[in-house]
Design a protein around this motif. Structure first.
Motif, PDB file in Angstrom:
ATOM      1  N   PRO A   1     -11.870   1.569 -13.534  1.00  0.00           N
ATOM      2  CA  PRO A   1     -11.269   2.866 -13.851  1.00  0.00           C
ATOM      3  C   PRO A   1     -10.110   3.242 -12.940  1.00  0.00           C
ATOM      4  N   THR A   2      -9.979   2.596 -11.813  1.00  0.00           N
ATOM      5  CA  THR A   2      -8.951   3.060 -10.875  1.00  0.00           C
ATOM      6  C   THR A   2      -7.865   2.035 -10.589  1.00  0.00           C
ATOM      7  N   THR A   3      -7.830   0.955 -11.351  1.00  0.00           N
ATOM      8  CA  THR A   3      -6.859  -0.082 -10.989  1.00  0.00           C
ATOM      9  C   THR A   3      -5.412   0.347 -11.101  1.00  0.00           C
ATOM     10  N   ALA A   4      -5.087   1.201 -12.072  1.00  0.00           N
ATOM     11  CA  ALA A   4      -3.669   1.552 -12.208  1.00  0.00           C
ATOM     12  C   ALA A   4      -3.323   2.806 -11.416  1.00  0.00           C
ATOM     13  N   LEU A   5      -4.207   3.195 -10.519  1.00  0.00           N
ATOM     14  CA  LEU A   5      -3.990   4.461  -9.834  1.00  0.00           C
ATOM     15  C   LEU A   5      -3.668   4.253  -8.366  1.00  0.00           C
ATOM     16  N   ASP A   6      -2.793   5.101  -7.850  1.00  0.00           N
ATOM     17  CA  ASP A   6      -2.532   4.997  -6.425  1.00  0.00           C
ATOM     18  C   ASP A   6      -3.738   5.518  -5.667  1.00  0.00           C
ATOM     19  N   VAL A   7      -3.821   5.166  -4.405  1.00  0.00           N
ATOM     20  CA  VAL A   7      -5.037   5.439  -3.656  1.00  0.00           C
ATOM     21  C   VAL A   7      -5.401   6.913  -3.538  1.00  0.00           C
ATOM     22  N   THR A   8      -4.415   7.786  -3.540  1.00  0.00           N
ATOM     23  CA  THR A   8      -4.793   9.197  -3.418  1.00  0.00           C
ATOM     24  C   THR A   8      -5.413   9.703  -4.719  1.00  0.00           C
ATOM     25  N   VAL A   9      -4.841   9.289  -5.847  1.00  0.00           N
ATOM     26  CA  VAL A   9      -5.434   9.672  -7.132  1.00  0.00           C
ATOM     27  C   VAL A   9      -6.783   8.975  -7.296  1.00  0.00           C
ATOM     28  N   GLN A  10      -6.829   7.734  -6.868  1.00  0.00           N
ATOM     29  CA  GLN A  10      -8.070   6.974  -6.923  1.00  0.00           C
ATOM     30  C   GLN A  10      -9.196   7.732  -6.220  1.00  0.00           C
ATOM     31  N   ALA A  11      -8.886   8.264  -5.058  1.00  0.00           N
ATOM     32  CA  ALA A  11      -9.906   9.006  -4.318  1.00  0.00           C
ATOM     33  C   ALA A  11     -10.426  10.163  -5.166  1.00  0.00           C
ATOM     34  N   GLY A  12      -9.544  10.818  -5.894  1.00  0.00           N
ATOM     35  CA  GLY A  12      -9.957  11.922  -6.752  1.00  0.00           C
ATOM     36  C   GLY A  12     -10.856  11.462  -7.893  1.00  0.00           C
ATOM     37  N   ILE A  13     -10.523  10.314  -8.488  1.00  0.00           N
ATOM     38  CA  ILE A  13     -11.335   9.787  -9.598  1.00  0.00           C
ATOM     39  C   ILE A  13     -12.712   9.367  -9.094  1.00  0.00           C
TER      40      ILE A  13
ATOM     41  N   ARG B   1       6.871   6.923   8.650  1.00  0.00           N
ATOM     42  CA  ARG B   1       7.453   8.181   9.144  1.00  0.00           C
ATOM     43  C   ARG B   1       7.207   9.345   8.188  1.00  0.00           C
ATOM     44  N   HIS B   2       7.273   9.057   6.900  1.00  0.00           N
ATOM     45  CA  HIS B   2       7.165  10.152   5.939  1.00  0.00           C
ATOM     46  C   HIS B   2       5.695  10.575   5.798  1.00  0.00           C
ATOM     47  N   PRO B   3       5.415  11.873   5.795  1.00  0.00           N
ATOM     48  CA  PRO B   3       4.014  12.317   5.660  1.00  0.00           C
ATOM     49  C   PRO B   3       3.336  11.758   4.408  1.00  0.00           C
ATOM     50  N   TYR B   4       4.098  11.547   3.338  1.00  0.00           N
ATOM     51  CA  TYR B   4       3.470  10.976   2.139  1.00  0.00           C
ATOM     52  C   TYR B   4       3.048   9.533   2.394  1.00  0.00           C
ATOM     53  N   THR B   5       3.927   8.754   3.022  1.00  0.00           N
ATOM     54  CA  THR B   5       3.571   7.370   3.348  1.00  0.00           C
ATOM     55  C   THR B   5       2.338   7.345   4.243  1.00  0.00           C
ATOM     56  N   GLN B   6       2.312   8.242   5.199  1.00  0.00           N
ATOM     57  CA  GLN B   6       1.173   8.293   6.117  1.00  0.00           C
ATOM     58  C   GLN B   6      -0.130   8.576   5.375  1.00  0.00           C
ATOM     59  N   SER B   7      -0.084   9.537   4.451  1.00  0.00           N
ATOM     60  CA  SER B   7      -1.343   9.846   3.766  1.00  0.00           C
ATOM     61  C   SER B   7      -1.734   8.726   2.808  1.00  0.00           C
ATOM     62  N   LEU B   8      -0.734   8.071   2.236  1.00  0.00           N
ATOM     63  CA  LEU B   8      -1.010   6.935   1.352  1.00  0.00           C
ATOM     64  C   LEU B   8      -1.737   5.839   2.126  1.00  0.00           C
ATOM     65  N   LEU B   9      -1.245   5.525   3.301  1.00  0.00           N
ATOM     66  CA  LEU B   9      -1.871   4.475   4.093  1.00  0.00           C
ATOM     67  C   LEU B   9      -3.288   4.865   4.517  1.00  0.00           C
ATOM     68  N   SER B  10      -3.495   6.133   4.769  1.00  0.00           N
ATOM     69  CA  SER B  10      -4.819   6.532   5.245  1.00  0.00           C
ATOM     70  C   SER B  10      -5.837   6.593   4.111  1.00  0.00           C
ATOM     71  N   ALA B  11      -5.338   6.669   2.866  1.00  0.00           N
ATOM     72  CA  ALA B  11      -6.273   6.832   1.742  1.00  0.00           C
ATOM     73  C   ALA B  11      -6.821   5.513   1.236  1.00  0.00           C
ATOM     74  N   ALA B  12      -6.211   4.388   1.597  1.00  0.00           N
ATOM     75  CA  ALA B  12      -6.658   3.102   1.079  1.00  0.00           C
ATOM     76  C   ALA B  12      -8.058   2.786   1.586  1.00  0.00           C
ATOM     77  N   PRO B  13      -9.008   2.571   0.679  1.00  0.00           N
ATOM     78  CA  PRO B  13     -10.372   2.315   1.139  1.00  0.00           C
ATOM     79  C   PRO B  13     -10.510   0.934   1.775  1.00  0.00           C
ATOM     80  N   VAL B  14     -11.367   0.821   2.772  1.00  0.00           N
ATOM     81  CA  VAL B  14     -11.601  -0.477   3.403  1.00  0.00           C
ATOM     82  C   VAL B  14     -12.943  -1.041   2.944  1.00  0.00           C
ATOM     83  N   PRO B  15     -13.011  -2.359   2.792  1.00  0.00           N
ATOM     84  CA  PRO B  15     -14.228  -2.954   2.236  1.00  0.00           C
ATOM     85  C   PRO B  15     -15.357  -3.100   3.244  1.00  0.00           C
ATOM     86  N   ASP B  16     -15.782  -2.030   3.823  1.00  0.00           N
ATOM     87  CA  ASP B  16     -16.908  -2.049   4.737  1.00  0.00           C
ATOM     88  C   ASP B  16     -17.608  -0.707   4.572  1.00  0.00           C
TER      89      ASP B  16
END
Ligand SMILES: Nc1ncnc2c1ncn2[C@@H]1O[C@H](COP(=O)(O)OP(=O)(O)OP(=O)(O)O)[C@@H](O)[C@H]1O
Ligand SMILES: Nc1ncnc2c1ncn2[C@@H]1O[C@H](COP(=O)(O)OP(=O)(O)OP(=O)(O)O)[C@@H](O)[C@H]1O
Ligand SMILES: [Mg+2]
Ligand SMILES: [Mg+2]
Lengths: 359, 345
Positions: free
Chosen positions: A208-220, B244-259
């Motif tokens: 369900p989340t493959t086409a979504l960026d991580v912030t939207v993914q978190a919401g889903i 540098r950009h706050p959006y880039t920063q939040s994007l990087l922090s939102a990526a889930p880690v496999p643990d």
């Protein structure tokens, strides 16, 4: 039938127990969804292709089961087989019981009533499951009209709420759009809105989340958690993203070449993978591959076999570092490891042959 | 036959300048400039719906830009007709985001992958061989050539579309989410394959993806989009090590880690506020409605993309040397102007 509900997207409850005995999650021992020996084959021009081989699992109310595995290993086919959605060239055997009611072999009418209302799907490829000639608002509303008996107007306003719930900006505008006018991620969210529209008891979410960026993914993922926790739905989440699995799953089931090869509680499985395929899969994870400073990503060598090739063998044997002759002549079955809720179908599971002490 | 030459005199394989694409009231792409040099991979990441696929389609000229320029190997192709575009079609390929809908249901896999070769007049025997080799390279058995797309799994279809895009040796590959439907092990082999081919054949690649770890592996440069504009652009290490950009920063922090334990203990920057609409984008900095560190000025003045500490950043709060707030540390707005909420009026 249940009354149409038009309240706010959050805080909704499933219909009262008074609506019918079948609508309350059972607290008996039988899990909400019980799948036994599900086997699916396709007739194709070059003979029979076996896609799913004796898959058994339970999906319990209030639990999120993640299904992971090699591309082409039968995850989507198994999921669609649950409610009889496969094409005509498919043959299905085994048993799928939803709250004690058998679905394999049920009539098309029976299955139609189950789909959407009891078991809802979020499909892997949104573009193929949305109808290109209707607006997305109409498609979401249609689900509500069919299953909840809402009138056109209520259904449309509920559709707007649902699009909002899944994080679509300016939903009032978006309902007027056709699928091709939406980005990949927006389409996927429309699919999700359709799937959760009727508060299904079993939600099958295929990537369900493959086409979504991580912030939207978190919401889903929050929407899925909410389905599980608040509505007590059984959520079956098929995904390739092990980060997502780590984040939301209660239990994990690993499939390889049509079979279940490992199953366990999420922490346990990530910490002590026992099937060598699972070990390889976790080793191919990006963070693992970048952390050890390798130039190349680690892959599992070899190609996935087709099932027909090895009926009496472990299907992973040809790619497995621990394979012995036994693995090529006899098929290992899932069995419960002593003192853990962790099952593996392997003759030489990782972490047992050698004296490995957990840290 | 125009410019686009850099100091070293090398013509970029692809260059877009001030690219704009509107679909009626939807401002999908609103002033994007990018270049992709030979043998480099530029990753395009960003919010869903921010215009990434649209940029990809503009570059291969499946769409015509509303404004701005698209140059391929120095040739302005912005408004070429279908026909005039034909010679360029050989050199640019695209892998579409939704593999199912981009594969012809009437053709077998062999026919689909061989199609570009057929159009280039390759004889049928050679075609079959090249198709077979290409299918193996993307991790499929030669026998799938006989099957139809609907008989394949999602990931198998995705590999078919990658094979089709690469079979004609393009000089530019636009890959829109090429690995999203693949399990990590197959993903690894496809990414390794792209890296190998890219090194051997030296094609340039615009890699559109949500998978930040794939970006880290494959990309030389990273461009981050937010709502039709670039928020930040720079070399990979720069973006990953010091966004540098706050959006880039939040994007990087939102990526889930496999643990599971680490992931559940992690602190993600959850962006507040609604995702704004490209029909009526916020004034000033488009990110200000959700930015935890936004100040007054951000809602009124559009930040230009400018060089700041090693990457190009469009943010008022980042100083020329690159110093600025980091939302991952929990920084918030310095003044009572606080994180703006809701839509601007
Ligand atoms: N209609 C069909 N006819 C013949 N074979 C099919 C059909 N649909 C699926 N298959 C085959 O069944 C197998 C399982 O497919 P399935 O879509 O379940 O894989 P999957 O695990 O979901 O993979 P992915 O992760 O790539 O989506 C594949 O080998 C596929 O080629
Ligand atoms: N043909 C079209 N007609 C109208 N609007 C469109 C069309 N194509 C795209 N859009 C809109 O343009 C915006 C950007 O879409 P695009 O597909 O480029 O996003 P994206 O960044 O690729 O998103 P995703 O990550 O979800 O794939 C979206 O708001 C989308 O709805
Ligand atoms: Mg699938
Ligand atoms: Mg896209």
């Amino acid at each position: 039938m249940s009354t149409p509900s038009t309240n706010a997207p959050t805080g909704r409850r499933r219909p009262n127990a008074g609506d019918g005995p079948e609508l309350v999650p059972t607290h008996s021992d039988e899990p909400l969804l019980q799948v036994r020996d599900l086997t699916v084959g396709f007739r194709t021009e070059d003979g029979r292709v076996s896609a799913v081989d004796q898959v058994s699992f339970d999906a319990r109310a209030g639990e999120l089961l993640a299904v992971v595995g090699e591309s082409g290993c039968g995850k989507s086919v198994a999921a669609t087989a649950l409610s009889g959605l496969l094409p005509h060239n498919a043959t299905v055997t085994g048993s799928v019981r939803l709250d004690g009611v058998e679905l394999v072999g049920a009539s098309p009418d029976q299955l139609r009533a189950v789909r959407g209302k009891e078991i809802a799907y979020i499909f892997q490829e949104p573009m193929t499951s949305l109808n290109p000639v209707f607006t997305v608002g109409r498609q979401v509303a249609e689900v509500l009209r069919v299953h909840e008996g809402m009138n056109r107007r209520d259904a449309m306003s509920r559709a707007v709420e649902l699009l909002e719930l899944v994080g679509i900006p300016t939903p009032r505008e978006r309902i007027k759009h056709y699928p091709h006018q939406l980005s990949g991620g927006l389409r996927q969210r429309v699919m999700i809105a359709m799937a959760v529209a009727c508060n299904p008891r079993v939600l099958v979410a295929d990537e369900p989340t493959t086409a979504l960026d991580v912030t939207v993914q978190a919401g889903i993922l929050d929407v899925l958690r909410d389905m599980r926790d608040r509505l007590g739905a059984a959520v079956v989440l098929i995904t390739h993203d092990l980060g997502v699995v780590a984040d939301v799953a209660d239990r994990v089931m690993v499939m390889y070449a049509g079979r279940v090869v490992e199953r366990g509680e999420v922490h346990e499985l990530f910490e002590r993978p026992r099937h060598h395929y699972t070990v390889g899969l976790l080793g191919a994870v990006p963070s693992a591959r970048t952390a050890d400073g390798q130039q190349r990503l680690r892959e599992i060598p070899g190609l996935v076999p087709t099932l027909a090739e090895q009926p009496d063998a472990c299907t992973f044997a040809d790619r497995c570092p621990a394979a012995s002759d036994k693995c090529r002549s006899s098929q290992p079955r899932l069995d419960v490891a002593p003192a853990s809720r962790h099952e593996v179908a392997c003759w030489h599971p990782a972490g047992t042959d050698r004296a490995e002490v957990p840290a | 036959m125009t410019g686009g030459r850099d100091v070293a005199g090398q013509t970029p394989v692809c260059e877009v300048v001030d690219l704009v694409k509107h679909f009626g009231p939807v401002r999908a792409v609103d002033g994007v400039s990018l270049r992709v040099d030979a043998a480099t991979v530029v990753a395009l990441v960003g919010e869903s719906g921010s215009g990434k696929s649209t940029v990809g389609r503009l570059i291969v000229r499946l769409l015509e830009p509303t404004e701005g320029t698209v140059r391929l190997a120095g040739h302005d192709v912005s408004h070429l007709s279908r026909r005039a575009m034909r010679p360029h079609r050989r050199t640019v390929s695209i892998v579409f985001q939704d593999p199912a809908s981009s594969l012809d249901p009437r053709l077998t896999v062999g026919g689909i992958v061989g199609e570009p070769l057929r159009l280039h007049g390759v004889a049928s025997r050679d075609r079959a061989r090249q198709v077979g080799e290409m299918l193996e390279k993307v991790g499929l058995r030669g026998s799938v050539a006989e099957r139809y797309a609907h008989e394949l799994s999602g990931g198998q279809r995705q590999r078919v579309s990658i094979a089709r895009a690469l079979v004609s040796n393009p000089s530019l590959l636009v890959a829109d989410e090429p690995t999203s439907a693949l399990d990590v092990s197959v993903q690894a082999s496809v990414l390794n394959l792209l890296a190998d081919l890219q090194r051997d054949l030296g094609f340039a690649c615009l890699f559109i993806t949500h998978d930040l770890s794939a970006v880290e592996y494959l990309a030389d440069e990273v461009a981050v989009m937010y709502l039709g504009k670039l928020a930040e652009q720079g070399p990979r290490e720069q973006i990953f090590n010091s966004p540098r950009h706050p959006y880039t920063q939040s994007l990087l922090s939102a990526a889930p880690v496999p643990d599971p334990s680490a992931q559940r203990a992690r602190r993600r920057v959850v962006l507040s506020g609604d995702i704004p609409s490209p029909v009526n984008p916020p004034s000033g900095c488009r990110f200000h409605t959700r930015c935890p560190v936004a100040v007054e000025r951000c809602s009124t003045e559009v930040p230009e993309l400018r060089l700041a500490g090693g990457s190009e950043v469009a943010c008022h709060l980042v100083a020329d040397d690159g110093t600025g707030p980091d939302v991952r540390r929990g920084d918030s707005a310095p003044e009572p102007a606080t994180a703006a909420s809701g839509e601007p009026s």
